[in-house]
Scaffold this motif. Structure first.
Motif, PDB file in Angstrom:
ATOM      1  N   MET A 111     -12.483   0.023   9.935  1.00  0.00           N
ATOM      2  CA  MET A 111     -11.344   0.367   9.077  1.00  0.00           C
ATOM      3  C   MET A 111     -10.137   0.611   9.980  1.00  0.00           C
ATOM      4  SD  MET A 111     -13.218   3.051   6.475  1.00  0.00           S
ATOM      5  CE  MET A 111     -13.988   4.041   7.752  1.00  0.00           C
ATOM      6  N   ARG A 114      -6.973   0.386  10.059  1.00  0.00           N
ATOM      7  CA  ARG A 114      -5.720   1.083   9.738  1.00  0.00           C
ATOM      8  C   ARG A 114      -5.938   2.584   9.564  1.00  0.00           C
ATOM      9  NH1 ARG A 114      -5.782   1.823   4.235  1.00  0.00           N
ATOM     10  NH2 ARG A 114      -7.826   1.062   3.635  1.00  0.00           N
ATOM     11  N   LEU A 115      -7.196   3.034   9.550  1.00  0.00           N
ATOM     12  CA  LEU A 115      -7.470   4.469   9.419  1.00  0.00           C
ATOM     13  C   LEU A 115      -7.868   5.115  10.752  1.00  0.00           C
ATOM     14  CD1 LEU A 115      -9.464   4.477   6.048  1.00  0.00           C
ATOM     15  CD2 LEU A 115      -7.039   4.943   6.413  1.00  0.00           C
ATOM     16  N   VAL A 167     -10.841  10.424   9.175  1.00  0.00           N
ATOM     17  CA  VAL A 167      -9.942   9.329   9.556  1.00  0.00           C
ATOM     18  C   VAL A 167      -8.598   9.868  10.027  1.00  0.00           C
ATOM     19  CG1 VAL A 167     -11.082   7.763   7.944  1.00  0.00           C
ATOM     20  CG2 VAL A 167      -9.052   9.037   7.199  1.00  0.00           C
ATOM     21  N   VAL A 217     -12.483  10.448   4.800  1.00  0.00           N
ATOM     22  CA  VAL A 217     -12.082   9.119   4.346  1.00  0.00           C
ATOM     23  C   VAL A 217     -11.885   9.115   2.832  1.00  0.00           C
ATOM     24  CG1 VAL A 217     -14.474   8.250   4.215  1.00  0.00           C
ATOM     25  CG2 VAL A 217     -12.583   6.642   4.527  1.00  0.00           C
ATOM     26  N   GLY A 218     -12.661   9.899   2.091  1.00  0.00           N
ATOM     27  CA  GLY A 218     -12.518   9.962   0.642  1.00  0.00           C
ATOM     28  C   GLY A 218     -11.120  10.419   0.234  1.00  0.00           C
ATOM     29  N   GLU A 219     -10.603  11.434   0.911  1.00  0.00           N
ATOM     30  CA  GLU A 219      -9.253  11.935   0.631  1.00  0.00           C
ATOM     31  C   GLU A 219      -8.199  10.887   0.985  1.00  0.00           C
ATOM     32  OE1 GLU A 219      -7.937  15.119  -0.489  1.00  0.00           O
ATOM     33  OE2 GLU A 219      -9.974  15.139  -1.305  1.00  0.00           O
ATOM     34  N   ALA A 220      -8.381  10.245   2.157  1.00  0.00           N
ATOM     35  CA  ALA A 220      -7.381   9.287   2.631  1.00  0.00           C
ATOM     36  C   ALA A 220      -7.254   8.093   1.693  1.00  0.00           C
ATOM     37  CB  ALA A 220      -7.751   8.800   4.041  1.00  0.00           C
ATOM     38  N   GLU A 221      -8.354   7.724   1.043  1.00  0.00           N
ATOM     39  CA  GLU A 221      -8.347   6.541   0.197  1.00  0.00           C
ATOM     40  C   GLU A 221      -7.771   6.807  -1.183  1.00  0.00           C
ATOM     41  OE1 GLU A 221     -10.700   3.327   2.078  1.00  0.00           O
ATOM     42  OE2 GLU A 221      -8.646   4.057   1.993  1.00  0.00           O
ATOM     43  N   GLN A 222      -7.534   8.105  -1.516  1.00  0.00           N
ATOM     44  CA  GLN A 222      -7.056   8.403  -2.875  1.00  0.00           C
ATOM     45  C   GLN A 222      -5.553   8.192  -3.028  1.00  0.00           C
ATOM     46  OE1 GLN A 222      -8.554  12.274  -4.006  1.00  0.00           O
ATOM     47  NE2 GLN A 222     -10.640  11.469  -3.905  1.00  0.00           N
TER      48      GLN A 222
END
Ligand code: ADP
Ligand code: MG
Lengths: 178, 123
Positions: free
Chosen positions: B72, B74-75, B92, B118-123
């Motif tokens: 991933m 970009r993270l 991330v 990662v869950g937070e970053a993707e929201q």
């Protein structure tokens, strides 16, 4: 990359990924001749002539997580933008050598940066691989050879925090005298 | 000047402690992605901060290790924390300050830092 030492960490990472047993990193700061040369030489699995011909192309990779290889093209771009260049020689089963050279005083040349940190990262991440680091300037030279270090350590592992911290300090002091 | 004699002293101390290291296997693992994209984004100082903080706090049974591309880009910088019996937690866009917080809150106090996951970053 902000520092050349980060390119070195990345390029030497290709060597360990290629199952090298020995990785030799050489930095030559020939300030009077206005040239900085970096060489990463390994005895890993090497590349076929066909693969080697396209390895500077950012779409060449054997990785599966990402479709493009970036490390070698990025390093080449850094060198070319400083009046230098990059060369890769390799033979299947016969190891690989990556050489990059830069105009020493080129305005765009990134600093070498934190070499002790690059070396301790490589050594702690690959305790079974041996590394030789040779750094020379117009005034002197420093060499670190993990085979010598392991000889002193005997049965004690090289990748404990105490040893890694000692190595970082030892390299920094050695480079400080150049 | 650091001398090779100092290294010998470290060796003797390590060999003296070696039996205490046997429990290493079941410990916590912190893995740092160290491929090109990770390195370019700042993975090396993140790795150093993790190693320093773990040793500074004297937390036992924690291994900080390196891996290649986590996939991933970009993270990056990305770290993964494996606690035995728990699901893997992926952090991330790390930096050294965030890494120190992960050690103190997740590793020492067993509370994952949700805002860096990662869950937070993707929201
Ligand atoms: N030292 C090496 N030994 C063997 N193969 C190499 C070496 N360096 C690079 N390669 C090959 O070239 C490819 C491209 O390298 P690189 O540009 O660093 O991108 P990446 O490592 O992200 O794939 C690698 O995937 C690998 O197959
Ligand atoms: Mg690479």
């Amino acid at each position: 990359m902000k520092e050349l030492s980060l390119h070195i960490l990345d390029i030497a990472g290709n060597s360990t990924a290629a199952d090298a047993a020995l990785v030799e990193i050489t930095v030559t700061e020939a300030a009077a001749a206005n040239r900085l040369t970096i060489t990463v030489k390994d005895d890993g699995r090497g590349m076929s002539a066909e693969f080697l011909a396209k390895v500077r192309d950012p779409f060449t990779t054997t990785r599966t997580t990402r479709g493009v290889g970036l490390g070698i093209p990025l390093f080449e771009r850094a060198a070319v933008s400083c009046g230098g260049g990059l060369d890769v020689t390799s033979a299947e089963g016969g190891g690989t050598t990556v050489t990059a050279w830069f105009e020493y005083d080129h305005i765009d040349r990134q600093p070498l940066g934190d070499m002790p940190s690059t070396l301790t990262t490589l050594i702690s991440g690959n305790p079974r691989v041996d590394f030789v680091y040779r750094h020379s300037t117009d005034g002197g030279a420093f060499t670190l050879d993990t085979r010598q270090i392991k000889g002193i350590l005997g049965d004690a592992p090289i990748d404990t925090p105490e040893v890694i911290q000692w190595l970082g300090g030892y390299i920094a002091e050695g480079l400080g005298t150049l | 000047m650091k001398s090779l004699a100092e290294l010998e002293a470290i060796r003797n101390k390590t060999l003296g402690n070696i039996n205490m290291r046997q429990d290493r296997e079941e410990g916590v693992r912190i893995v740092v992605g160290m491929a090109t994209c990770g390195i370019a984004a700042g993975a090396r100082p993140v790795l150093n901060a993790l190693v320093d903080e773990v040793s500074k706090r004297g937390v036992k049974n924690v291994i900080v290790s390196q891996t290649g591309c986590i996939g991933m880009c970009r993270l990056e910088p990305i770290i993964e924390v494996y606690v035995p019996g728990k699901e893997k937690v992926t952090y991330v866009k790390m930096n050294p300050e965030k890494a120190v917080r992960v050690v103190s809150e997740h590793i020492v106090n067993q509370q994952p830092v949700l805002e860096y996951t990662v869950g937070e970053a993707e929201q």
